[in-house]
Design a protein around this motif. Structure first.
Motif, PDB file in Angstrom:
ATOM      1  N   GLY A 168       0.785  -1.232   0.000  1.00  0.00           N
ATOM      2  CA  GLY A 168       0.000   0.000   0.000  1.00  0.00           C
ATOM      3  C   GLY A 168       0.815   1.278   0.000  1.00  0.00           C
ATOM      4  O   GLY A 168       0.241   2.380   0.026  1.00  0.00           O
ATOM      5  N   MET A 169       2.171   1.169  -0.037  1.00  0.00           N
ATOM      6  CA  MET A 169       2.980   2.404  -0.004  1.00  0.00           C
ATOM      7  C   MET A 169       4.316   2.247  -0.751  1.00  0.00           C
ATOM      8  O   MET A 169       5.336   2.810  -0.355  1.00  0.00           O
ATOM      9  CB  MET A 169       3.255   2.832   1.435  1.00  0.00           C
ATOM     10  CG  MET A 169       3.947   1.809   2.303  1.00  0.00           C
ATOM     11  SD  MET A 169       4.464   2.454   3.932  1.00  0.00           S
ATOM     12  CE  MET A 169       5.921   3.392   3.485  1.00  0.00           C
ATOM     13  N   ILE A 191       1.434   6.628   5.565  1.00  0.00           N
ATOM     14  CA  ILE A 191       2.098   5.509   6.243  1.00  0.00           C
ATOM     15  C   ILE A 191       1.117   4.786   7.155  1.00  0.00           C
ATOM     16  O   ILE A 191       1.054   3.552   7.183  1.00  0.00           O
ATOM     17  CB  ILE A 191       3.309   6.013   7.051  1.00  0.00           C
ATOM     18  CG1 ILE A 191       4.420   6.490   6.105  1.00  0.00           C
ATOM     19  CG2 ILE A 191       3.839   4.910   7.971  1.00  0.00           C
ATOM     20  CD1 ILE A 191       5.544   7.215   6.801  1.00  0.00           C
ATOM     21  N   ARG A 192       0.316   5.538   7.910  1.00  0.00           N
ATOM     22  CA  ARG A 192      -0.651   4.929   8.828  1.00  0.00           C
ATOM     23  C   ARG A 192      -1.727   4.147   8.074  1.00  0.00           C
ATOM     24  O   ARG A 192      -2.260   3.164   8.599  1.00  0.00           O
ATOM     25  CB  ARG A 192      -1.320   6.010   9.691  1.00  0.00           C
ATOM     26  CG  ARG A 192      -0.400   6.663  10.714  1.00  0.00           C
ATOM     27  CD  ARG A 192      -1.205   7.562  11.640  1.00  0.00           C
ATOM     28  NE  ARG A 192      -2.170   6.803  12.434  1.00  0.00           N
ATOM     29  CZ  ARG A 192      -1.900   6.166  13.562  1.00  0.00           C
ATOM     30  NH1 ARG A 192      -0.672   6.191  14.056  1.00  0.00           N
ATOM     31  NH2 ARG A 192      -2.837   5.521  14.217  1.00  0.00           N
ATOM     32  N   ARG A 193      -2.015   4.550   6.866  1.00  0.00           N
ATOM     33  CA  ARG A 193      -3.078   3.884   6.100  1.00  0.00           C
ATOM     34  C   ARG A 193      -2.601   2.647   5.358  1.00  0.00           C
ATOM     35  O   ARG A 193      -3.424   1.816   4.953  1.00  0.00           O
ATOM     36  CB  ARG A 193      -3.678   4.859   5.077  1.00  0.00           C
ATOM     37  CG  ARG A 193      -4.510   5.984   5.658  1.00  0.00           C
ATOM     38  CD  ARG A 193      -5.429   6.565   4.576  1.00  0.00           C
ATOM     39  NE  ARG A 193      -4.670   6.896   3.361  1.00  0.00           N
ATOM     40  CZ  ARG A 193      -4.229   8.107   3.054  1.00  0.00           C
ATOM     41  NH1 ARG A 193      -4.463   9.110   3.887  1.00  0.00           N
ATOM     42  NH2 ARG A 193      -3.579   8.326   1.929  1.00  0.00           N
ATOM     43  N   ASP A 200      -6.567  -4.523   1.615  1.00  0.00           N
ATOM     44  CA  ASP A 200      -7.686  -4.422   0.683  1.00  0.00           C
ATOM     45  C   ASP A 200      -7.257  -4.722  -0.753  1.00  0.00           C
ATOM     46  O   ASP A 200      -8.002  -5.344  -1.520  1.00  0.00           O
ATOM     47  CB  ASP A 200      -8.306  -3.028   0.760  1.00  0.00           C
ATOM     48  CG  ASP A 200      -8.981  -2.767   2.103  1.00  0.00           C
ATOM     49  OD1 ASP A 200      -9.179  -3.738   2.869  1.00  0.00           O
ATOM     50  OD2 ASP A 200      -9.299  -1.594   2.397  1.00  0.00           O
ATOM     51  N   MET A 201      -6.053  -4.298  -1.126  1.00  0.00           N
ATOM     52  CA  MET A 201      -5.551  -4.582  -2.472  1.00  0.00           C
ATOM     53  C   MET A 201      -5.345  -6.081  -2.661  1.00  0.00           C
ATOM     54  O   MET A 201      -5.636  -6.628  -3.731  1.00  0.00           O
ATOM     55  CB  MET A 201      -4.237  -3.832  -2.711  1.00  0.00           C
ATOM     56  CG  MET A 201      -4.388  -2.326  -2.809  1.00  0.00           C
ATOM     57  SD  MET A 201      -2.792  -1.462  -2.854  1.00  0.00           S
ATOM     58  CE  MET A 201      -2.188  -1.967  -4.482  1.00  0.00           C
ATOM     59  N   LEU A 202      -4.857  -6.758  -1.647  1.00  0.00           N
ATOM     60  CA  LEU A 202      -4.664  -8.202  -1.731  1.00  0.00           C
ATOM     61  C   LEU A 202      -5.999  -8.931  -1.849  1.00  0.00           C
ATOM     62  O   LEU A 202      -6.138  -9.870  -2.631  1.00  0.00           O
ATOM     63  CB  LEU A 202      -3.905  -8.694  -0.499  1.00  0.00           C
ATOM     64  CG  LEU A 202      -2.437  -8.283  -0.405  1.00  0.00           C
ATOM     65  CD1 LEU A 202      -1.873  -8.634   0.972  1.00  0.00           C
ATOM     66  CD2 LEU A 202      -1.616  -8.953  -1.494  1.00  0.00           C
ATOM     67  N   THR A 203      -6.967  -8.489  -1.064  1.00  0.00           N
ATOM     68  CA  THR A 203      -8.298  -9.104  -1.142  1.00  0.00           C
ATOM     69  C   THR A 203      -8.885  -8.938  -2.532  1.00  0.00           C
ATOM     70  O   THR A 203      -9.442  -9.886  -3.109  1.00  0.00           O
ATOM     71  CB  THR A 203      -9.234  -8.474  -0.095  1.00  0.00           C
ATOM     72  OG1 THR A 203      -8.677  -8.641   1.211  1.00  0.00           O
ATOM     73  CG2 THR A 203     -10.605  -9.134  -0.134  1.00  0.00           C
ATOM     74  N   ALA A 215      -1.612 -10.848   8.757  1.00  0.00           N
ATOM     75  CA  ALA A 215      -0.242 -10.399   9.006  1.00  0.00           C
ATOM     76  C   ALA A 215       0.042  -9.067   8.331  1.00  0.00           C
ATOM     77  O   ALA A 215       0.693  -8.184   8.906  1.00  0.00           O
ATOM     78  CB  ALA A 215       0.749 -11.459   8.530  1.00  0.00           C
ATOM     79  N   VAL A 216      -0.449  -8.890   7.100  1.00  0.00           N
ATOM     80  CA  VAL A 216      -0.268  -7.609   6.410  1.00  0.00           C
ATOM     81  C   VAL A 216      -1.024  -6.506   7.143  1.00  0.00           C
ATOM     82  O   VAL A 216      -0.506  -5.398   7.349  1.00  0.00           O
ATOM     83  CB  VAL A 216      -0.745  -7.713   4.945  1.00  0.00           C
ATOM     84  CG1 VAL A 216      -0.793  -6.327   4.286  1.00  0.00           C
ATOM     85  CG2 VAL A 216       0.191  -8.626   4.149  1.00  0.00           C
ATOM     86  N   LEU A 217      -2.230  -6.784   7.556  1.00  0.00           N
ATOM     87  CA  LEU A 217      -3.055  -5.783   8.227  1.00  0.00           C
ATOM     88  C   LEU A 217      -2.462  -5.353   9.563  1.00  0.00           C
ATOM     89  O   LEU A 217      -2.572  -4.185   9.960  1.00  0.00           O
ATOM     90  CB  LEU A 217      -4.461  -6.356   8.447  1.00  0.00           C
ATOM     91  CG  LEU A 217      -5.533  -5.399   8.980  1.00  0.00           C
ATOM     92  CD1 LEU A 217      -5.801  -4.277   7.988  1.00  0.00           C
ATOM     93  CD2 LEU A 217      -6.812  -6.181   9.276  1.00  0.00           C
ATOM     94  N   GLU A 218      -1.788  -6.265  10.261  1.00  0.00           N
ATOM     95  CA  GLU A 218      -1.348  -5.996  11.638  1.00  0.00           C
ATOM     96  C   GLU A 218       0.166  -5.818  11.793  1.00  0.00           C
ATOM     97  O   GLU A 218       0.657  -5.740  12.916  1.00  0.00           O
ATOM     98  CB  GLU A 218      -1.803  -7.135  12.551  1.00  0.00           C
ATOM     99  CG  GLU A 218      -3.317  -7.290  12.612  1.00  0.00           C
ATOM    100  CD  GLU A 218      -3.757  -8.452  13.494  1.00  0.00           C
ATOM    101  OE1 GLU A 218      -2.867  -9.195  13.991  1.00  0.00           O
ATOM    102  OE2 GLU A 218      -4.974  -8.634  13.676  1.00  0.00           O
TER     103      GLU A 218
END
Length: 368
Positions: A168-169, A191-193, A200-203, A215-218
């Motif tokens: 995401g970045m 960065i925080r987002r 969401d991109m992976l989903t 793991a990506v989310l957290e």
């Protein structure tokens, strides 16, 4: 069912696969009809070891004799494929399978030789920092997870998450490693987002592996709270391991605003930064895995020579090395193996890469 080995000559570019493709463990990698569109993609798949359930026609041309496994060539292909998959995720056919195949190749590289994998991490160039960094973290995660006794499938999900943690970045990450000032307010918000955006991109790309996605989310959450984006108190073990490897890799990699530190300095700083009540259990495993003098590092010996670490030794303070420079700073015509358990060749300190004015060809020292 008997499976036939597929050789690289039988993987034609831009042509539909005539069979389902499996790895050596029988896991489905690519479905019949999938088109391989890039040479790096073909090299990555071939390096994995591919099989088909149906008989495979012989190559249309005589196949050259098999060559030795070339880990640094494989590493370059890994970086090439990671770059394409992450930057063009919306255009990739069967993204989850392709990323899982790439993760399997990293696992295979770590299985063949952990020392070689660590050397690739330390010696690879940083021109594509966001891509190289993700691959570095993936290697560290695989090695530490092996030490912790995690099962292969769990490690596969972990490595996939490590490779995609900063999905995401990616563009922002490249800007940050080049800029010499602190992130702006806008950049800090981005960065925080990025964990949620990457999730969401992976989903959207078809990833359904719950361990990978969580793991990506957290991966920027912290035990006890205080992390982001949600401030949860109990991130997954996979997220914690990625965060630890991410911090370590960032410390040993050069940035425009600061010089890298040695692996031992990075490990020590991370250990001291964790409080007694929130001691990160992964840090100790990472320190043990990387070692005091990881492969690919440069060290000075008691006799004044500068040496390259090839392997971690049986004793933590006595790695396998070859001396490259004499005490006077002149280059030896051929590297000289030194026994660092002997007093006159004992390691006295680690050296930063920029302190060592010598070019090396990694393929010369690590071949498996």
């Amino acid at each position: 069912m008997h499976r036939s080995r597929i050789h690289i000559d039988q993987l034609e570019l831009n042509a539909p696969l005539p069979w389902n493709v499996f790895d050596e463990h029988g896991q489905l990698l690519l479905c019949m009809g999938f088109r391989i569109t890039r040479e790096s993609q073909r090299q990555v798949l071939a390096a994995r070891g591919l099989y088909a359930e149906s008989p495979v026609a012989p190559p249309s041309r005589t196949r050259p004799p098999s060559q030795a496994y070339r880990p640094f060539q494989v590493w370059r292909s890994i970086l090439d494929e990671t770059e394409v998959l992450l930057e063009k995720i919306r255009l990739q056919e069967d993204f989850p399978a392709q990323l899982a195949s790439l993760s399997g190749l990293i696992q295979d590289m770590a299985r063949r030789s952990a020392d070689t994998a660590l050397a690739a991490l330390i010696l690879s160039d940083q021109q594509r920092y966001p891509i190289a960094h993700s691959a570095h973290v993936a290697v560290l995660c695989e090695l530490v997870a092996q030490r912790l006794g995690w099962l292969p499938e769990r490690r596969r999900s972990l490595v996939c998450a490590a490779l995609t943690q900063n999905l995401g970045m990616i563009d922002l990450q490249l800007k940050l490693c080049r800029q010499r000032i602190a992130p702006s307010a806008t950049q800090r918000e981005e960065i925080r987002r990025h964990p949620k955006l990457g999730h969401d991109m992976l989903t959207s790309a078809g990833v359904s592996d719950a361990v990978w996605l969580r793991a990506v989310l957290e991966h920027h959450e912290a035990p006890g709270g205080g992390g982001y984006p949600f401030g949860i108190t109990t991130p997954s073990e996979e997220a914690l391991l990625i965060q630890t490897a991410d911090t370590f890799s960032a410390k040993v990699s050069p940035r425009a605003a600061r010089k890298p530190v040695t692996a031992s300095e990075a490990a020590r700083a991370m250990f001291l930064a964790s409080t007694a009540d929130q001691r990160n259990p992964v840090i100790a495993a990472l320190i043990k895995e990387v070692g005091i003098y990881p492969p690919g590092s440069f060290v000075q010996l008691e006799n004044g020579e500068v040496a390259l670490v090839l392997k971690r030794g049986k004793l933590a303070h006595a790695p396998d090395v070859v001396s490259l420079l004499s005490p006077a700073g002149s280059s030896y015509g051929a590297p000289l193996p030194r026994n660092t358990s002997r007093k006159e060749y004992a390691v006295t300190r680690m050296l930063a890469r920029e302190q060592v004015k010598v070019e090396i060809d990694p393929e010369r020292y690590w071949t498996k």
